[in-house]
Write a protein that holds these residues in place. Sequence first.
Motif, mmCIF file in Angstrom:
data_model
loop_
_atom_site.group_PDB
_atom_site.id
_atom_site.type_symbol
_atom_site.label_atom_id
_atom_site.label_comp_id
_atom_site.label_asym_id
_atom_site.label_seq_id
_atom_site.Cartn_x
_atom_site.Cartn_y
_atom_site.Cartn_z
ATOM 1 N N ARG A 100 -38.647 14.363 8.130
ATOM 2 C CA ARG A 100 -37.810 15.046 9.129
ATOM 3 C C ARG A 100 -36.857 16.003 8.430
ATOM 4 O O ARG A 100 -36.212 15.650 7.456
ATOM 5 C CB ARG A 100 -37.010 14.046 9.957
ATOM 6 C CG ARG A 100 -37.828 13.041 10.731
ATOM 7 C CD ARG A 100 -38.355 13.511 12.054
ATOM 8 N NE ARG A 100 -37.284 14.054 12.883
ATOM 9 C CZ ARG A 100 -37.486 15.043 13.749
ATOM 10 N NH1 ARG A 100 -38.659 15.582 13.910
ATOM 11 N NH2 ARG A 100 -36.492 15.492 14.464
ATOM 12 N N ALA A 102 -33.933 19.391 9.036
ATOM 13 C CA ALA A 102 -33.048 20.096 9.969
ATOM 14 C C ALA A 102 -32.555 21.387 9.319
ATOM 15 O O ALA A 102 -32.216 21.401 8.137
ATOM 16 C CB ALA A 102 -31.851 19.224 10.348
ATOM 17 N N GLU A 116 -34.767 21.275 14.374
ATOM 18 C CA GLU A 116 -35.276 20.092 13.697
ATOM 19 C C GLU A 116 -36.787 20.062 13.801
ATOM 20 O O GLU A 116 -37.366 20.620 14.741
ATOM 21 C CB GLU A 116 -34.679 18.819 14.291
ATOM 22 C CG GLU A 116 -33.205 18.678 14.005
ATOM 23 C CD GLU A 116 -32.651 17.333 14.423
ATOM 24 O OE1 GLU A 116 -33.413 16.447 14.868
ATOM 25 O OE2 GLU A 116 -31.424 17.169 14.315
ATOM 26 N N HIS A 129 -32.976 22.109 18.551
ATOM 27 C CA HIS A 129 -32.418 20.804 18.905
ATOM 28 C C HIS A 129 -31.098 20.999 19.652
ATOM 29 O O HIS A 129 -30.787 20.258 20.586
ATOM 30 C CB HIS A 129 -32.216 19.964 17.641
ATOM 31 C CG HIS A 129 -31.583 18.643 17.888
ATOM 32 N ND1 HIS A 129 -32.247 17.598 18.478
ATOM 33 C CD2 HIS A 129 -30.324 18.208 17.645
ATOM 34 C CE1 HIS A 129 -31.431 16.563 18.577
ATOM 35 N NE2 HIS A 129 -30.261 16.913 18.085
#
Length: 182
Positions: A100, A102, A116, A129
């Motif tokens: 993950r 961002a 994200e 996001h």
Amino acid sequence: MRDEQLLSFSSLLQKQTFFLAAELNPALLPLDWLLGTWESDEPGEGCFPSINPFRYTETLHFSHVGQPIINFMFNAYHAESKKPLHRECGFIRLQPGTNRVAFIIAQNSGLVEVEEGELTGQQLNLQTHALARISFAKEPHVQQISRVFQLRPDGRLEQTVSMATDNQPLMQHLHITYRRSS
């Protein structure tokens, strides 16, 4: 006074040297392929129903200072007139132990966003996001952005950005490729 200025300048240079020489935080190893400066190798193309199609050049700079964060700055220019078009700066973070990622982005248009998504090999797929904008932002307002970065087998970096506004659905807005310059 001059000695104080020289001492202050010397101290600043030492700090900058530290940042330049900082070891890459191990958390960033999956993203090390992004680091450095990238320049468009040919003009990119931009289009959207509410604007005239355009061509642009862009420089991307991804750096680090030893923290588990990548710093970035993007500067775009009109391909023909060379006038500045768009600037973005911000930070990239990986969620520890996952794929993950961002992007935290501030744009000179007054838009601030968090995108994200996931890192798969040498490809980043990102989606809006969170979005915020200045109170007097130009309409129609951006409502969603998706972005894909991919390191191609030929060593070039490719970016595709899609956008949705108040009155247009999500559609491709920008496409460009870069070569590493440093």
